[in-house]
Design a protein around this motif. Sequence first.
Motif: not given
Length: 330
Positions: A90-94, A116-126
Amino acid sequence: MTSKTQAPGLRWGIFGAARIARDLIPAIRASGGTVNIVGVRDPASEHARSFAQEWDISRLGSYQDVVDAEIDAIYNPLPNDVHLTWSERAMRAGKHALTEKPLSLNAQQAQQFAAVAADTGRVSLEAFAYRFQPHVRRIQEIVSSGELGELRHFQGSFGFLLDNPDDFRWIADKGGGALYDVGCYPVNFMRLLLGEPRSAQAAARYTDQGVDMALGGVLDYGSALAQISGGFDWGFRPELVLTGKEAVLEMVNPFESNSHSDLTVRVGEREETFAPSNGYTLMVEHFTRAVRGEEALLYPPADAVKQARVLDALFESVRTGGRVEISSGR
């Protein structure tokens, strides 16, 4: 509590029709967001159709359909062994990713989430929703104020009776077990208050299928010790006890993510009461603001890596029967 969310809500997709999604869907909608699609293993199943109808979700598809959908964010409450698989896609798909705890099965996977979050610039939260409850912030304030004195001991326990033999939490290959499901909560709260421990020692009771039905451990902080425990065959309530040189703080149900009655924190003879509050909504609101760039993420991916290192050490101690040093990651 009054919502702080000012920006428009997000368009969400959900992986699976899990029970926990019943808490997130109202939270998403309360934050101003919409649930545009739910993805399941079998979109033709009666369970999937009933879930979508019950929650008025117009689109029902596969997991890949969620990845491909025109949405802003996903919520991933799938079994623990596929958290990384589908949140990464999902993150790699934006898409931004809110992934149910435990984020990963080990620190290596947690580091991959962070990469992956750093590479894609997406927010990732547990998705530890309890962390957003008002009583958690207040306990942090009490500890920081010095009212308890220097902390000497942390005790946290979380367990319940898991009597459904078909639950995935009884399956080792799906990342089942008490530490991942409930023991991770006292570990997480411990880290919020004391930071990162030096070492771990633990013991566990396992099922014949190799799943920990109960696990307890001691974490060493040098000047303080922390005891954590979690189990699937318990009948007592979750508790937290913080012992300082000057006072003791006690709380029942400290990991409550959506309280429907008052919660009470006791410090010595003083009691502080907290009205019912929905941590899921507060978490989704914070996630939304972080996605919009309105505030920094309170618990960035690096925090999930540190959490996973402690869980790894506890499991390693059970395996070896000895003390396990916890890497700082430096």
